[in-house]
Design a protein around this motif. Structure first.
Motif, PDB file in Angstrom:
ATOM      1  N   ALA A  33       5.706   9.960  -0.394  1.00 36.45           N
ATOM      2  CA  ALA A  33       5.328   8.744   0.346  1.00 36.45           C
ATOM      3  C   ALA A  33       5.543   7.510  -0.533  1.00 36.45           C
ATOM      4  O   ALA A  33       5.884   6.434  -0.031  1.00 36.45           O
ATOM      5  N   GLU A  34       5.367   7.684  -1.832  1.00 37.69           N
ATOM      6  CA  GLU A  34       5.537   6.581  -2.779  1.00 37.69           C
ATOM      7  C   GLU A  34       6.995   6.098  -2.800  1.00 37.69           C
ATOM      8  O   GLU A  34       7.266   4.897  -2.742  1.00 37.69           O
ATOM      9  N   ARG A  35       7.929   7.024  -2.866  1.00 35.61           N
ATOM     10  CA  ARG A  35       9.352   6.631  -2.870  1.00 35.61           C
ATOM     11  C   ARG A  35       9.742   6.012  -1.530  1.00 35.61           C
ATOM     12  O   ARG A  35      10.521   5.055  -1.482  1.00 35.61           O
ATOM     13  N   ILE A  36       9.188   6.534  -0.442  1.00 33.35           N
ATOM     14  CA  ILE A  36       9.473   5.951   0.872  1.00 33.35           C
ATOM     15  C   ILE A  36       8.935   4.525   0.934  1.00 33.35           C
ATOM     16  O   ILE A  36       9.597   3.610   1.429  1.00 33.35           O
ATOM     17  N   GLY A 156      13.340   7.355   5.121  1.00 31.16           N
ATOM     18  CA  GLY A 156      13.143   8.799   5.277  1.00 31.16           C
ATOM     19  C   GLY A 156      14.439   9.561   5.035  1.00 31.16           C
ATOM     20  O   GLY A 156      14.440  10.633   4.422  1.00 31.16           O
ATOM     21  N   THR A 157      15.542   8.989   5.484  1.00 35.73           N
ATOM     22  CA  THR A 157      16.844   9.634   5.303  1.00 35.73           C
ATOM     23  C   THR A 157      17.236   9.664   3.826  1.00 35.73           C
ATOM     24  O   THR A 157      17.736  10.681   3.325  1.00 35.73           O
ATOM     25  N   LEU A 330       5.866  -5.177   6.654  1.00 31.85           N
ATOM     26  CA  LEU A 330       5.507  -4.039   5.805  1.00 31.85           C
ATOM     27  C   LEU A 330       4.113  -3.469   6.031  1.00 31.85           C
ATOM     28  O   LEU A 330       3.919  -2.253   6.026  1.00 31.85           O
ATOM     29  N   GLU A 331       3.134  -4.379   6.189  1.00 30.66           N
ATOM     30  CA  GLU A 331       1.742  -3.910   6.189  1.00 30.66           C
ATOM     31  C   GLU A 331       1.409  -2.964   7.346  1.00 30.66           C
ATOM     32  O   GLU A 331       0.403  -2.280   7.303  1.00 30.66           O
ATOM     33  N   HIS A 332       2.267  -2.895   8.352  1.00 25.38           N
ATOM     34  CA  HIS A 332       1.982  -1.997   9.478  1.00 25.38           C
ATOM     35  C   HIS A 332       2.563  -0.600   9.286  1.00 25.38           C
ATOM     36  O   HIS A 332       2.346   0.284  10.116  1.00 25.38           O
ATOM     37  N   VAL A 333       3.344  -0.403   8.229  1.00 29.37           N
ATOM     38  CA  VAL A 333       3.964   0.908   8.037  1.00 29.37           C
ATOM     39  C   VAL A 333       3.022   1.821   7.257  1.00 29.37           C
ATOM     40  O   VAL A 333       2.517   1.450   6.204  1.00 29.37           O
ATOM     41  N   ASN A 334       2.807   3.009   7.803  1.00 33.30           N
ATOM     42  CA  ASN A 334       1.995   4.009   7.124  1.00 33.30           C
ATOM     43  C   ASN A 334       2.949   4.977   6.405  1.00 33.30           C
ATOM     44  O   ASN A 334       3.621   5.799   7.032  1.00 33.30           O
ATOM     45  N   PHE A 335       2.985   4.867   5.087  1.00 26.57           N
ATOM     46  CA  PHE A 335       4.003   5.604   4.320  1.00 26.57           C
ATOM     47  C   PHE A 335       3.716   7.104   4.258  1.00 26.57           C
ATOM     48  O   PHE A 335       4.640   7.905   4.201  1.00 26.57           O
ATOM     49  N   GLU A 336       2.442   7.468   4.269  1.00 29.44           N
ATOM     50  CA  GLU A 336       2.082   8.899   4.286  1.00 29.44           C
ATOM     51  C   GLU A 336       2.607   9.550   5.575  1.00 29.44           C
ATOM     52  O   GLU A 336       3.113  10.668   5.561  1.00 29.44           O
ATOM     53  N   TYR A 337       2.475   8.823   6.671  1.00 26.62           N
ATOM     54  CA  TYR A 337       2.951   9.339   7.964  1.00 26.62           C
ATOM     55  C   TYR A 337       4.476   9.422   7.971  1.00 26.62           C
ATOM     56  O   TYR A 337       5.058  10.426   8.403  1.00 26.62           O
ATOM     57  N   ALA A 338       5.123   8.389   7.461  1.00 29.94           N
ATOM     58  CA  ALA A 338       6.596   8.419   7.382  1.00 29.94           C
ATOM     59  C   ALA A 338       7.055   9.601   6.525  1.00 29.94           C
ATOM     60  O   ALA A 338       8.089  10.228   6.814  1.00 29.94           O
TER      61      ALA A 338
END
Ligand SMILES: [Zn+2]
Length: 443
Positions: A33-36, A156-157, A330-338
């Motif tokens: 999630a960190e790299r995403i 993600g890709t 940015l603030e609306h993106v949940n990186f754990e979910y992605a």
């Protein structure tokens, strides 16, 4: 007694894990999630990635964005001794091609191909989009961070490439960044044509478009729900095939739908905490995505995306209006979910890329007989075959029987009228091809 219970538990745990492959769990764990987060941030900071935006600057516009994406794929390739072939594919789209193309533009896609060891011309594909837009689709200068739409799918890709490039596969995998999505699906159209010209055998495409939003416009919040869109039957089917469906079935069993079922089943098995929702339609109501041009060309393809969209954060000028903050920031993106949805893609690409090809011909028989009968064409590399069936009203392949390395089988006691059937090929490690719905009949 206690010891016996423990032993029984251990044995049942072993039989459970025996059906699964540890590498799939390793792939899930490896997605970061960190790299995403880093990649989505980087992409959003190009200011705008509109297809018609600046291509000269190294910090702003779609040119800078695609060069950076290419360099990331090249970094990944360098870490696996050059296992990825990274290149641009481009087409010139002329001003006036539609009302969103207000000047001539080169629509440039970025591809990273990981060649398969046994079936190099068979491809399973994951795509995200490079481009973004604001309220006016022809506005190519204003800030358009497109953090969720679709830096999330692009990130993600990139991440899936990092994770899967640590392995070798029998089939080829392509990681793709597509452009021109918001202007009319031009990038996907260009690649689909390119694939046809090259004679690529496309197993399927997973189009990832918006994989980072967990809070819907209606207030629903879920970090486990996601959607798999698939069209019922290919738009390329012939009149003869359409007529046959009336008598033999197949209204909900096209190649893209089988791909959707494959993903659904694999996620249920390996990521049971997730809630995959198969949506029986090409895309959202009246809306489009980059799997469509592949479907148009006759290739299987599905859209993987969040379940709960927020329309105030898509295709919007960044502004505050009546107390609502609009914009895809940015603030609306949940990186754990992605990361979870990236893992969904990665495990399914790995499973398919480790599996043998599906049988090309599957014939079914058993009219007015007490058994359903099957014949199929064998494929190179299969350990055996699995017959699947389900109630006609069920969305998932609920029953199956592994029948070994044969090319025909009779399912005694199963009446053909009451179920739908399909056949998959199973490889030596247990990985399976997508299910093939019968494409012929016999007496
Ligand atoms: Zn969009």
């Amino acid at each position: 007694m206690k010891r016996f219970l423990l032993l029984a538990l251990l044995i049942s745990a072993m039989t459970l894990t025996a059906q699964k492959d540890q590498r799939i769990y390793d792939i899930i764990d490896a997605v970061s999630a960190e790299r995403i987060k880093n990649d989505v941030t980087k992409l959003a900071n190009f200011g705008t990635r509109h297809t018609l935006s600046d291509t000269v600057s190294n910090t702003r516009g779609i040119g800078a964005a695609r060069r950076w994406i290419k360099s990331e794929f090249e970094k990944t390739s360098a870490a696996c001794k050059g296992c990825l072939n990274v290149f641009y594919q481009k087409d010139l789209v002329k001003k006036g091609a539609n009302d969103r193309i207000v000047k001539d533009v080169e629509v440039v896609n970025v591809l990273a191909v990981q060649k398969g060891t046994k079936y190099p011309n068979r491809y399973i594909i994951m795509s995200g989009d490079i481009d973004s837009r604001v309220s006016d689709p022809t506005n190519y200068t204003d800030d358009s961070p497109g953090a969720n739409d679709n830096a999330s799918g692009m990130a993600g890709t990139l991440e899936a490439a990092r994770v899967l490039s640590k392995y070798t596969f029998e089939n080829s995998i392509i990681y793709m960044g597509l452009s021109g999505e918001e202007q009319g699906l031009f990038g996907g159209g260009g690649i689909a044509q390119y694939a046809k010209d090259k004679g690529w055998e496309i197993i399927g495409i997973f189009n990832n478009d918006m994989i980072g939003n967990i809070k819907g416009v209606d207030g629903t919040i879920s970090n486990v729900d996601f959607r798999i869109f698939s069209e019922p039957v290919p738009p390329t089917e012939t009149e003869k095939q359409r007529k046959a469906r009336r008598f033999y079935g197949g209204e909900v069993d096209g190649v893209s739908r089988q791909l959707a079922r494959y993903v659904h089943k694999n996620v249920k098995q390996y990521m049971p905490e997730m809630n995959p929702m198969m949506i029986y339609r090409l895309d959202r109501f009246g809306r489009g995505g980059h799997h469509r041009p592949f479907n148009d060309a006759g290739f299987p393809g599905i859209r993987i995306m969040e379940a709960h969209e927020n329309y105030t954060q898509q295709h919007q000028d960044i502004r505050v209006e009546d107390g609502i903050a609009y914009g895809d920031v940015l603030e609306h993106v949940n990186f754990e979910y992605a990361a979870k949805l990236t893992a969904v893609n990665a495990i399914n690409m790995a499973s398919i890329a480790w599996a043998p090809p599906a049988p090309t011909t599957v014939k079914i028989g058993g009219i007015v007989e007490p058994a359903a009968k099957f014949q199929w064409s064998k494929v190179d590399g299969a350990k055996g075959y699995k017959i699947y069936w389900r109630d006609t009203t069920s969305p998932t392949w609920d029953y199956s029987r592994y029948v070994g390395d044969v090319s025909e089988f009779v399912l005694e006691g199963i009446v053909i009228d009451n179920y739908f059937f399909g056949v998959s090929a199973v490889g030596k490690d247990g990985f399976e091809s997508p299910v093939v719905f019968p494409n012929g009949i016999f007496r």
